[in-house]
Write a protein that holds these residues in place. Structure first.
Motif, PDB file in Angstrom:
ATOM      1  N   LEU A 151      37.398  47.301   0.503  1.00 17.39           N
ATOM      2  CA  LEU A 151      37.224  47.436  -0.936  1.00 17.39           C
ATOM      3  C   LEU A 151      36.065  48.359  -1.290  1.00 17.39           C
ATOM      4  O   LEU A 151      36.087  49.004  -2.339  1.00 17.39           O
ATOM      5  CB  LEU A 151      36.968  46.061  -1.577  1.00 17.39           C
ATOM      6  CG  LEU A 151      38.176  45.154  -1.719  1.00 17.39           C
ATOM      7  CD1 LEU A 151      37.744  43.769  -2.164  1.00 17.39           C
ATOM      8  CD2 LEU A 151      39.180  45.733  -2.691  1.00 17.39           C
ATOM      9  N   ARG A 165      41.823  47.903  -4.699  1.00 14.66           N
ATOM     10  CA  ARG A 165      40.703  47.656  -5.617  1.00 14.66           C
ATOM     11  C   ARG A 165      41.218  47.193  -6.980  1.00 14.66           C
ATOM     12  O   ARG A 165      40.709  46.229  -7.555  1.00 14.66           O
ATOM     13  CB  ARG A 165      39.868  48.919  -5.799  1.00 14.66           C
ATOM     14  CG  ARG A 165      38.982  49.235  -4.637  1.00 14.66           C
ATOM     15  CD  ARG A 165      38.208  50.494  -4.887  1.00 14.66           C
ATOM     16  NE  ARG A 165      37.526  50.901  -3.682  1.00 14.66           N
ATOM     17  CZ  ARG A 165      37.141  52.121  -3.430  1.00 14.66           C
ATOM     18  NH1 ARG A 165      37.362  53.087  -4.299  1.00 14.66           N
ATOM     19  NH2 ARG A 165      36.525  52.405  -2.312  1.00 14.66           N
ATOM     20  N   SER A 209      29.851  44.897  -7.607  1.00 13.13           N
ATOM     21  CA  SER A 209      30.908  44.365  -6.750  1.00 13.13           C
ATOM     22  C   SER A 209      30.439  43.984  -5.355  1.00 13.13           C
ATOM     23  O   SER A 209      30.931  43.023  -4.787  1.00 13.13           O
ATOM     24  CB  SER A 209      32.085  45.330  -6.674  1.00 13.13           C
ATOM     25  OG  SER A 209      31.709  46.528  -6.071  1.00 13.13           O
ATOM     26  N   LYS A 241      31.806  48.014 -10.867  1.00 13.29           N
ATOM     27  CA  LYS A 241      31.694  48.498  -9.489  1.00 13.29           C
ATOM     28  C   LYS A 241      30.290  48.315  -8.924  1.00 13.29           C
ATOM     29  O   LYS A 241      30.116  47.970  -7.764  1.00 13.29           O
ATOM     30  CB  LYS A 241      32.090  49.967  -9.422  1.00 13.29           C
ATOM     31  CG  LYS A 241      32.737  50.354  -8.134  1.00 13.29           C
ATOM     32  CD  LYS A 241      33.240  51.770  -8.210  1.00 13.29           C
ATOM     33  CE  LYS A 241      34.693  51.786  -7.834  1.00 13.29           C
ATOM     34  NZ  LYS A 241      35.230  53.131  -7.791  1.00 13.29           N
ATOM     35  N   THR A 286      43.528  52.322  -0.999  1.00 13.97           N
ATOM     36  CA  THR A 286      42.294  51.618  -1.365  1.00 13.97           C
ATOM     37  C   THR A 286      42.176  51.459  -2.875  1.00 13.97           C
ATOM     38  O   THR A 286      41.713  50.428  -3.349  1.00 13.97           O
ATOM     39  CB  THR A 286      41.042  52.323  -0.810  1.00 13.97           C
ATOM     40  OG1 THR A 286      40.997  53.666  -1.292  1.00 13.97           O
ATOM     41  CG2 THR A 286      41.013  52.298   0.704  1.00 13.97           C
ATOM     42  N   GLU A 287      42.599  52.464  -3.624  1.00 16.33           N
ATOM     43  CA  GLU A 287      42.565  52.344  -5.080  1.00 16.33           C
ATOM     44  C   GLU A 287      43.498  51.240  -5.557  1.00 16.33           C
ATOM     45  O   GLU A 287      43.160  50.472  -6.454  1.00 16.33           O
ATOM     46  CB  GLU A 287      42.924  53.674  -5.755  1.00 16.33           C
ATOM     47  CG  GLU A 287      41.813  54.697  -5.688  1.00 16.33           C
ATOM     48  CD  GLU A 287      40.516  54.199  -6.304  1.00 16.33           C
ATOM     49  OE1 GLU A 287      40.532  53.672  -7.428  1.00 16.33           O
ATOM     50  OE2 GLU A 287      39.465  54.331  -5.636  1.00 16.33           O
ATOM     51  N   THR A 340      36.834  48.454 -14.383  1.00 11.70           N
ATOM     52  CA  THR A 340      36.541  48.417 -12.946  1.00 11.70           C
ATOM     53  C   THR A 340      35.297  49.230 -12.636  1.00 11.70           C
ATOM     54  O   THR A 340      34.426  48.777 -11.887  1.00 11.70           O
ATOM     55  CB  THR A 340      37.745  48.948 -12.142  1.00 11.70           C
ATOM     56  OG1 THR A 340      38.873  48.125 -12.431  1.00 11.70           O
ATOM     57  CG2 THR A 340      37.455  48.930 -10.655  1.00 11.70           C
TER      58      THR A 340
END
Length: 191
Positions: free
Chosen positions: A107, A120, A82, A79, A116-117, A75
């Motif tokens: 996001l 995501r 993204s 990022k 939020t984590e 991730t």
């Protein structure tokens, strides 16, 4: 569970863990990144983090911990890309408005909260799952174009495939991904 280990025990535990999980963990990472070099870099980061943690904290479920760290490293790697990826996936179609800007903002928020984590992580898992559902040619052109910033011309030179064919493959990939991620968006925003 591992408690404070002597240096010899620590080394032995690290080696046995690498033997037990190394091959499968590398396969897991390879399916989610652009090339073998990136997969090996991520795996090395996972092992480095594991070796630092083994001596300081107990790990109750080593396998789950390793895969979680690997997912987080993957991730992190994606990022940077993204925001442009989200713009492409959530761009409104010509037929009507697609009000997903709030989802993108959610996001991309800098202040990470557990919520939020979680979203995501869920987003990236769903994206990787949806990518795995695509025919290999569509998946690969999408990854090269969106995640590796290759131009269609560069991909054409690499593969020998006509640019128009590549554009068409990416379009089908984007349509599939939009559909799959739209479902996630609706599930998250209905609560």
């Amino acid at each position: 569970m591992i408690t404070a280990l002597m240096p010899e025990e620590r080394e032995s535990h690290i080696i046995s863990t690498i033997k037990a999980y190394g091959k499968n963990l590398l396969g897991f990472i390879r399916k989610r990144v652009k090339n073998d070099a990136d997969a090996e870099d991520i795996l090395q980061d996972v092992w480095y983090q594991f070796s630092n943690l083994v001596n300081s904290e107990p790990i109750e479920q080593t396998g789950a911990w390793l895969y979680k760290v690997a997912r987080n490293k993957i991730t992190d790697k994606h990022k940077k890309k993204s925001e442009t990826l989200l713009d492409d996936l959530f761009r409104a179609d010509d037929e009507g408005d697609d009000d997903t800007s709030g989802f993108k903002d959610f996001l991309m928020v800098e202040d990470a909260t557990p919520e939020t984590e979680y979203v995501r992580t869920l987003f990236w898992e769903q994206l990787f799952n949806a990518l795995d559902e695509l025919p290999e040619e569509q998946k690969q052109v999408f990854i090269w174009q969106e995640m590796e910033d290759m131009t269609f011309q560069e991909i054409s030179e690499l593969t020998g495939v006509n640019v128009n064919t590549l554009v068409s493959r990416k379009r089908y990939a984007v349509l599939h991904l939009r559909d799959r991620l739209q479902q996630l968006y609706q599930e998250i925003t209905k609560y």
